[in-house]
Design a protein around this motif. Structure first.
Motif, PDB file in Angstrom:
ATOM      1  N   LEU A  43       0.011  10.680 -10.369  1.00 45.81           N
ATOM      2  CA  LEU A  43      -1.772  11.148 -10.863  1.00 45.81           C
ATOM      3  C   LEU A  43      -2.308  12.186  -9.663  1.00 45.81           C
ATOM      4  O   LEU A  43      -3.283  12.502  -9.543  1.00 45.81           O
TER       5      LEU A  43
ATOM      6  N   GLY B 230      -4.792   4.099  -5.664  1.00 47.33           N
ATOM      7  CA  GLY B 230      -3.863   3.198  -6.189  1.00 47.33           C
ATOM      8  C   GLY B 230      -3.230   2.144  -5.386  1.00 47.33           C
ATOM      9  O   GLY B 230      -3.164   0.934  -5.660  1.00 47.33           O
TER      10      GLY B 230
ATOM     11  N   CYS C 136       1.493   5.988  -7.268  1.00 44.68           N
ATOM     12  CA  CYS C 136       0.141   6.685  -7.857  1.00 44.68           C
ATOM     13  C   CYS C 136      -0.129   8.053  -7.507  1.00 44.68           C
ATOM     14  O   CYS C 136      -0.604   8.866  -8.296  1.00 44.68           O
TER      15      CYS C 136
ATOM     16  N   GLY D   2       2.345   1.482  -3.472  1.00 48.12           N
ATOM     17  CA  GLY D   2       1.480   1.943  -4.419  1.00 48.12           C
ATOM     18  C   GLY D   2       0.874   3.311  -4.307  1.00 48.12           C
ATOM     19  O   GLY D   2       0.734   4.123  -5.271  1.00 48.12           O
ATOM     20  N   ALA D   3       0.832   3.830  -3.087  1.00 54.01           N
ATOM     21  CA  ALA D   3       0.279   5.219  -2.844  1.00 54.01           C
ATOM     22  C   ALA D   3       1.156   6.202  -3.112  1.00 54.01           C
ATOM     23  O   ALA D   3       1.112   7.209  -3.615  1.00 54.01           O
TER      24      ALA D   3
ATOM     25  N   ILE E  35      -5.805  -0.620  -4.746  1.00 52.25           N
ATOM     26  CA  ILE E  35      -5.972  -1.484  -6.115  1.00 52.25           C
ATOM     27  C   ILE E  35      -4.577  -2.569  -5.874  1.00 52.25           C
ATOM     28  O   ILE E  35      -5.143  -3.795  -6.093  1.00 52.25           O
ATOM     29  N   LEU E  36      -3.488  -2.117  -5.690  1.00 57.17           N
ATOM     30  CA  LEU E  36      -2.504  -2.847  -5.822  1.00 57.17           C
ATOM     31  C   LEU E  36      -2.651  -3.943  -4.552  1.00 57.17           C
ATOM     32  O   LEU E  36      -2.209  -5.062  -4.925  1.00 57.17           O
TER      33      LEU E  36
ATOM     34  N   ASN F  64       0.766  -1.267  -0.035  1.00 55.32           N
ATOM     35  CA  ASN F  64      -0.048   0.253   0.052  1.00 55.32           C
ATOM     36  C   ASN F  64       1.037   1.328  -0.198  1.00 55.32           C
ATOM     37  O   ASN F  64       0.408   2.254  -0.824  1.00 55.32           O
TER      38      ASN F  64
ATOM     39  N   GLU G 121      -5.649   9.918  -5.147  1.00 55.85           N
ATOM     40  CA  GLU G 121      -5.417   9.010  -6.021  1.00 55.85           C
ATOM     41  C   GLU G 121      -4.220   8.179  -5.596  1.00 55.85           C
ATOM     42  O   GLU G 121      -4.480   6.901  -5.934  1.00 55.85           O
ATOM     43  N   GLY G 122      -3.442   8.622  -4.660  1.00 54.42           N
ATOM     44  CA  GLY G 122      -2.417   7.476  -4.023  1.00 54.42           C
ATOM     45  C   GLY G 122      -2.837   6.560  -3.141  1.00 54.42           C
ATOM     46  O   GLY G 122      -2.815   5.303  -3.351  1.00 54.42           O
TER      47      GLY G 122
END
Length: 285
Positions: free
Chosen positions: A167, A187, A163, A159-160, A190-191, A156, A183-184
């Motif tokens: 973004l 993201g 992303c 990914g955060a 989702i990962l 997390n 967004e982070g």
């Protein structure tokens, strides 16, 4: 660049130490007893820098470590419930001692003393609840669940960061942590979901089935991942609020490039209790 290298080396050793410790219950207990002690020592040192606050750093730290070890013994079936009595006596002492110390603000001393136990000692101790599972055949050490919590937190975070850097437009909590974005966070979540779906399929490919136990299905792992993401993010924000209140940037300097113990385990302190609640909810329904 030098700071990046230092951060990377520290992160590699940090991850390796945690992953390897979970492969043996004795190693897990020893490592996190040490982590509990270092984190409470750091916390009590920070609050003692506040005007009028005088928490007993040594006794608070020893009490937290003892509680972790007591939980390990109880959850593994090695010790009876009476093992918690010395811890309760210590808490009583820490309360009653303020009657005789004549401190400037005993209410703050009590509050910070108990906060150290509730905020740090209890969450780390609950790792033992995740690690030792009981069934009709007895108590078993199951490293897959507590290690999954840490893996989800790391995924997390990564990914955060990626992303959010690419973004990120909308601030998640600008008052406390301006660097985090919606967004982070999405993201990273989702990962984690993708990794959670893959765990039951990947582990048999890289390890012998006899060396691990998966008590959760893929969907249940996804649920655990989402719980860890949400509460891990809150844990990060709680520690950020704590540091902003104290007016500090890092909680310490024990981990080169990563700050202090609270900086490194802030998400864990919320994610682990939430994971315990989630697993007990699964068994209840």
């Amino acid at each position: 660049m030098n700071n990046f290298i230092v951060r990377t080396i520290t992160a590699v050793f940090f991850v390796a130490a945690i992953v390897s410790s979970f492969l043996r219950p004795e190693a897990m207990i020893l490592l996190f007893a040490l982590v509990t002690g270092l984190t409470i020592w750091e916390f009590t040192g920070l609050v003692n820098d506040r005007e009028g606050v005088a928490v007993n750093q040594m006794i608070s730290t020893v009490a937290g470590v003892y509680f972790f070890l007591a939980m390990a013994g109880f959850c593994s079936g090695m010790t009876p419930p009476a093992v918690f009595v010395p811890y309760l006596v210590t808490l009583i002492y820490l309360m009653v001692s303020e009657l005789y110390l004549k401190q400037e603000d005993p209410v703050h001393d009590w509050a910070y003393t108990m906060m150290g136990q509730l905020y740090i000692a209890v969450p780390f101790s609950l790792l033992n609840v995740l690690a030792f599972q009981s069934d009709a055949e007895g108590i078993h050490y199951v490293w897959t669940i507590p290690l999954s919590v840490f893996v989800f937190l790391w995924i997390n975070d990564a990914g955060a960061y990626i992303c959010g850097s690419l973004l990120g437009r909308h601030k998640l909590f600008p008052r406390i942590s301006p660097g985090k974005s919606w967004e982070g966070s999405i993201g990273g979540g989702i990962l984690v979901i993708l990794v959670a779906l893959a765990i039951p399929h990947l582990l048999p490919l890289i390890m012998s089935p006899s060396s691990f136990h998966l008590p959760l299905s893929s969907i249940e792992f996804v649920g655990l991942g989402l719980v860890v993401v949400i509460f891990g993010t809150w844990g990060d924000l709680v520690e950020s609020l704590f540091k902003r209140t104290l007016g500090i940037k890092d909680s310490g300097h024990i981990l080169p490039g990563h700050g202090g113990m609270l900086d490194r385990f802030d998400s864990t302190l919320m994610a682990v209790p939430a994971a315990v609640v989630y697993l007990y909810t699964l068994t209840a329904f």
